[in-house]
Motif scaffolding. Sequence first.
Motif, PDB file in Angstrom:
ATOM      1  N   ILE A  26      54.762   6.510  15.654  1.00 48.49           N
ATOM      2  CA  ILE A  26      55.527   6.163  16.853  1.00 48.49           C
ATOM      3  C   ILE A  26      56.020   4.732  16.770  1.00 48.49           C
ATOM      4  N   TRP A  27      57.246   4.505  17.277  1.00 48.96           N
ATOM      5  CA  TRP A  27      57.794   3.160  17.436  1.00 48.96           C
ATOM      6  C   TRP A  27      59.007   3.264  18.334  1.00 48.96           C
ATOM      7  N   ILE A  28      59.714   2.175  18.541  1.00 46.13           N
ATOM      8  CA  ILE A  28      60.864   2.187  19.435  1.00 46.13           C
ATOM      9  C   ILE A  28      62.129   2.593  18.687  1.00 46.13           C
ATOM     10  N   THR A  29      63.064   3.137  19.428  1.00 48.87           N
ATOM     11  CA  THR A  29      64.316   3.601  18.846  1.00 48.87           C
ATOM     12  C   THR A  29      65.282   2.442  18.590  1.00 48.87           C
ATOM     13  N   ASP A  30      66.311   2.749  17.856  1.00 45.37           N
ATOM     14  CA  ASP A  30      67.374   1.782  17.602  1.00 45.37           C
ATOM     15  C   ASP A  30      68.011   1.340  18.921  1.00 45.37           C
ATOM     16  N   HIS A  31      68.196   2.290  19.822  1.00 43.21           N
ATOM     17  CA  HIS A  31      68.761   1.970  21.135  1.00 43.21           C
ATOM     18  C   HIS A  31      67.868   0.960  21.871  1.00 43.21           C
ATOM     19  N   ALA A  32      66.548   1.177  21.835  1.00 46.27           N
ATOM     20  CA  ALA A  32      65.612   0.275  22.521  1.00 46.27           C
ATOM     21  C   ALA A  32      65.649  -1.121  21.924  1.00 46.27           C
ATOM     22  N   GLN A  33      65.635  -1.225  20.601  1.00 44.32           N
ATOM     23  CA  GLN A  33      65.648  -2.561  19.988  1.00 44.32           C
ATOM     24  C   GLN A  33      66.950  -3.281  20.282  1.00 44.32           C
ATOM     25  N   ALA A  34      68.054  -2.537  20.360  1.00 41.04           N
ATOM     26  CA  ALA A  34      69.344  -3.166  20.680  1.00 41.04           C
ATOM     27  C   ALA A  34      69.337  -3.705  22.118  1.00 41.04           C
ATOM     28  N   GLN A  35      68.725  -2.957  23.037  1.00 39.00           N
ATOM     29  CA  GLN A  35      68.643  -3.393  24.429  1.00 39.00           C
ATOM     30  C   GLN A  35      67.718  -4.604  24.585  1.00 39.00           C
ATOM     31  N   LEU A  36      66.639  -4.630  23.813  1.00 35.62           N
ATOM     32  CA  LEU A  36      65.683  -5.737  23.908  1.00 35.62           C
ATOM     33  C   LEU A  36      66.203  -7.020  23.278  1.00 35.62           C
ATOM     34  N   GLY A  37      66.961  -6.906  22.199  1.00 33.41           N
ATOM     35  CA  GLY A  37      67.412  -8.093  21.482  1.00 33.41           C
ATOM     36  C   GLY A  37      66.383  -8.498  20.439  1.00 33.41           C
ATOM     37  N   ASP A  38      66.359  -9.746  20.077  1.00 34.93           N
ATOM     38  CA  ASP A  38      65.494 -10.236  19.002  1.00 34.93           C
ATOM     39  C   ASP A  38      64.017 -10.074  19.358  1.00 34.93           C
ATOM     40  N   ILE A  39      63.326  -9.230  18.583  1.00 36.47           N
ATOM     41  CA  ILE A  39      61.903  -8.973  18.791  1.00 36.47           C
ATOM     42  C   ILE A  39      61.098 -10.165  18.268  1.00 36.47           C
ATOM     43  N   VAL A  40      60.156 -10.647  19.101  1.00 32.82           N
ATOM     44  CA  VAL A  40      59.358 -11.815  18.704  1.00 32.82           C
ATOM     45  C   VAL A  40      57.852 -11.543  18.682  1.00 32.82           C
ATOM     46  N   PHE A  41      57.395 -10.431  19.291  1.00 32.27           N
ATOM     47  CA  PHE A  41      55.963 -10.156  19.351  1.00 32.27           C
ATOM     48  C   PHE A  41      55.734  -8.665  19.526  1.00 32.27           C
ATOM     49  N   VAL A  42      54.704  -8.160  18.848  1.00 36.36           N
ATOM     50  CA  VAL A  42      54.325  -6.751  18.953  1.00 36.36           C
ATOM     51  C   VAL A  42      52.812  -6.675  19.129  1.00 36.36           C
ATOM     52  N   GLU A  43      52.362  -5.897  20.101  1.00 36.38           N
ATOM     53  CA  GLU A  43      50.935  -5.658  20.296  1.00 36.38           C
ATOM     54  C   GLU A  43      50.680  -4.154  20.292  1.00 36.38           C
ATOM     55  N   PRO A  44      50.239  -3.605  19.150  1.00 34.36           N
ATOM     56  CA  PRO A  44      49.963  -2.170  19.080  1.00 34.36           C
ATOM     57  C   PRO A  44      48.603  -1.840  19.699  1.00 34.36           C
TER      58      PRO A  44
END
Length: 126
Positions: A26-44
């Motif tokens: 599982i992870w986020i979609t291309d659409h989600a990453q585009a809406q969020l912008g530059d990802i700086v932190f991930v907490e699984p």
Amino acid sequence: MNVPQDLRYTESHEWVKRESDGTVSIWITDHAQAQLGDIVFVEPPKPGRKVKAGEAVGVVESVKAASDIYAPVSGEVVAAFSDLAGTPEKVNADAYAAWMFRIKPDDAAALDQLLDAAAYEKAAST
């Protein structure tokens, strides 16, 4: 919008891939990453955690906002992709190149209830 045909999707913009060992990635979609912008932190979520479908289990943060990641199915988290913690921006280059966590589903048939690519594209465009 990049929506691979071989994956399943949630309305909350996670993609789900059925693995040969019975787990799902599982992870986020291309659409989600585009809406969020530059990802700086991930907490699984932590491996060993029991989760319910729809439960917030992780967090992704960008320069714009923080967003919860939801379990698409009920089951046990069996793995978390630690490389994302050190290089979270990789998701902006290719949202489908890595997964955030894996779940061993309580009911494998639950994946069939998730959106296919066509249904996700329709839902994401509205």
